[in-house]
Design an enzyme around this catalytic site. Structure first.
Site, PDB file in Angstrom:
ATOM      1  CE  LYS A  50      -4.450  -1.650   0.679  1.00  0.00           C
ATOM      2  NZ  LYS A  50      -5.503  -0.983   0.185  1.00  0.00           N
ATOM      3  CB  SER A 303      -0.647  -7.974  -0.047  1.00  0.00           C
ATOM      4  OG  SER A 303      -1.088  -8.577   0.128  1.00  0.00           O
TER       5      SER A 303
END
Lengths: 323, 323
Positions: A50, A303
């Site tokens: 992110k 991720s």
């Protein structure tokens, strides 16, 4: 949007994000029955991909827009990412987070100097809270996934992965990507479009907004079921994200909590890398029958790695036999 | 021995070992009050730096010596490393291991195709067993640390670390290296000699054969005390290792089990990397007062990651408050 947007994002982000390693783990290859190429975004700044999208979106703002401060709404990693972007670009951030956010994520956002506003437990509730703050005090919203600059930023993870595979002389049959709102997936789809690498989204069973939307040919909402993967629980995928995904994804895969837990433990024991349950989703799918056997060389986006230590301890104990 | 021997080893090992990432973790820097540059040898083949030395030593053998098979004695990671070297070079390996070796390490050695002979609990007992096998059936001994080819191979980890720091424009004030028999430490000392980077060995309290030998000016034996760090329990450091260390080390540091456990948990929570307790020793020292405050930029060798999942679970639970 096309690959050139992701390349431009990579240029803007150069030196601001980590070129995370591509990791090979023979024991996981043996368990999966395929060659896996693991992109370790758990080693990214703030412990998740992110950071890429939020920094990129903030870098694209005018100096005036930045100076008014950043706002967002997030259940976790995007909150840290916007807090990091604000600190790095010399402005402030206000973040609406759910009242049930993991303590480790709340503490991390505050440690980066952002102001946290606790607002409900659903994405809609925290989005409403962020919009209300914006109406009252101004500031620039950095949305979590449904924005071209976010998608281009997240796409840089896949761009690096493909480059790192090319350095090994490897072209991938498939790339597996955890999917919440679809930022990482849309970025991956753009990078791989026309390349011969089939991109699949991976969602928890019962939180399969992307898979159901792909099957329906239109965006549908879901009532997210309980899942270990707290980062993959949107009611709906993003509009821009879906419009990219429906053109470029090979399909949507689903994994259950047992598969998530097993993947997390196996990666820790054999690969020495800690991911959060959401971050294990693509690996779980790579080790399942859901992926066609013809996919021999498979990229796996790990991720993120922001997870409560107590959860890791309990998963390790439960899964001792399966590791 | 000098740096040219390590450079030659790096050339021989090119493509056979992983150039492991150099990892930066801001939260650990804050806890340590220094800038730490972490060399992630837990991501090395077989999960530890030992792959470097064993492969290098095996590569240096004549084809005839290799064909007779490899032998060694080890409590763990060197056993896996020799098993890997034998498989990779198309020969067989016989390994004397302690009867109390962690099951995860025994299983890994067997999975690599080596024959395991269980022999006592001390290094002397398993060395005797390996020599007895060699006398009976022949084969080439690959010693765990006291050999120039092993030291040169282990030194390649430090060579990479220094190169990776240089790519960041960083020169290190100090480099901290876990020390068992002294293979990794001697290799590091050779690479850093004359460079302005002070190399320190790090040992568990009560298993401080190197620190006591440095203080005495001669090799001394210890009766190893109980420690979490099962890889750092030799009775004595190697002869060649000590002759290098006494000329080139800045000193020997000691860490206790609490510091090892805390470092392991903090690295896992903040850095998303799993190390075994031995692999956390240098990080534990970097976060302690034992290292002079003038050491601002510090290299840390994370030497390996092969640890029982149940131990990790219990350390995570115990240390929840300190993470």
């Amino acid at each position: 949007m096309d690959r050139s947007h992701v390349r431009a994002a990579a240029t803007r982000l150069h030196g601001r994000v980590v070129r995370t390693p591509l990791v090979r783990v023979p024991a996981l290859d043996a368990l999966a029955g395929r060659e896996l190429f693991l992109k370790a975004e758990n080693l990214q700044r703030i412990g998740a991909f992110k950071a890429r999208g939020a920094l990129h979106a903030a870098l694209r703002l005018t100096p005036e827009a930045r100076a008014r401060g950043l706002l967002t709404y997030s259940s976790g990693n995007h909150a840290q990412a916007v807090a990091l972007a604000a600190r790095e670009l010399g402005t402030h951030a206000t973040i609406a987070m759910p009242t049930d956010a993991p303590p480790i994520k709340l503490a991390a956002v505050r440690a980066l100097g952002a102001e946290v506003v606790l607002a409900g437990t659903t994405s809609a509730q925290r989005q409403a809270a962020a919009l209300e703050i914006q109406a009252r005090q101004g500031g620039t919203m950095i949305p979590p996934f449904d924005h071209a600059d976010i998608i281009a930023g997240q796409g840089t993870a896949t761009l690096e992965l493909i480059e790192q595979c090319a350095e090994l002389g490897v072209s991938l049959d498939a790339l597996l990507v955890p999917c919440g709102g679809g930022g990482l997936v849309a970025g991956a789809a753009i990078v791989c479009h026309g390349s011969g690498t089939a991109v699949y989204s991976v969602e928890p069973v019962g939180c399969d907004a992307m898979a159901r939307s792909l099957e329906a040919g239109a965006r549908v909402s879901v009532e997210p079921a309980p899942t270990l993967a707290d980062g993959l629980k949107p009611v709906q995928v993003g509009e821009l994200n879906f419009s990219i995904a429906r053109q470029a994804l090979a399909g949507g895969l689903r994994v259950d909590d047992d598969a998530l837990a097993r993947a997390l433990v196996r990666l820790l024991v054999h690969g020495k890398l800690l991911v959060e349950p959401s971050g294990a989703a693509a690996l779980a799918a790579a080790m399942s029958d859901a992926l066609p056997p013809s996919c021999r060389r498979v990229g796996v986006l790990l991720s993120g790695g922001n997870v409560e230590p107590s959860l890791v301890a309990s998963l390790l104990q439960r899964s001792e036999a399966v590791a």
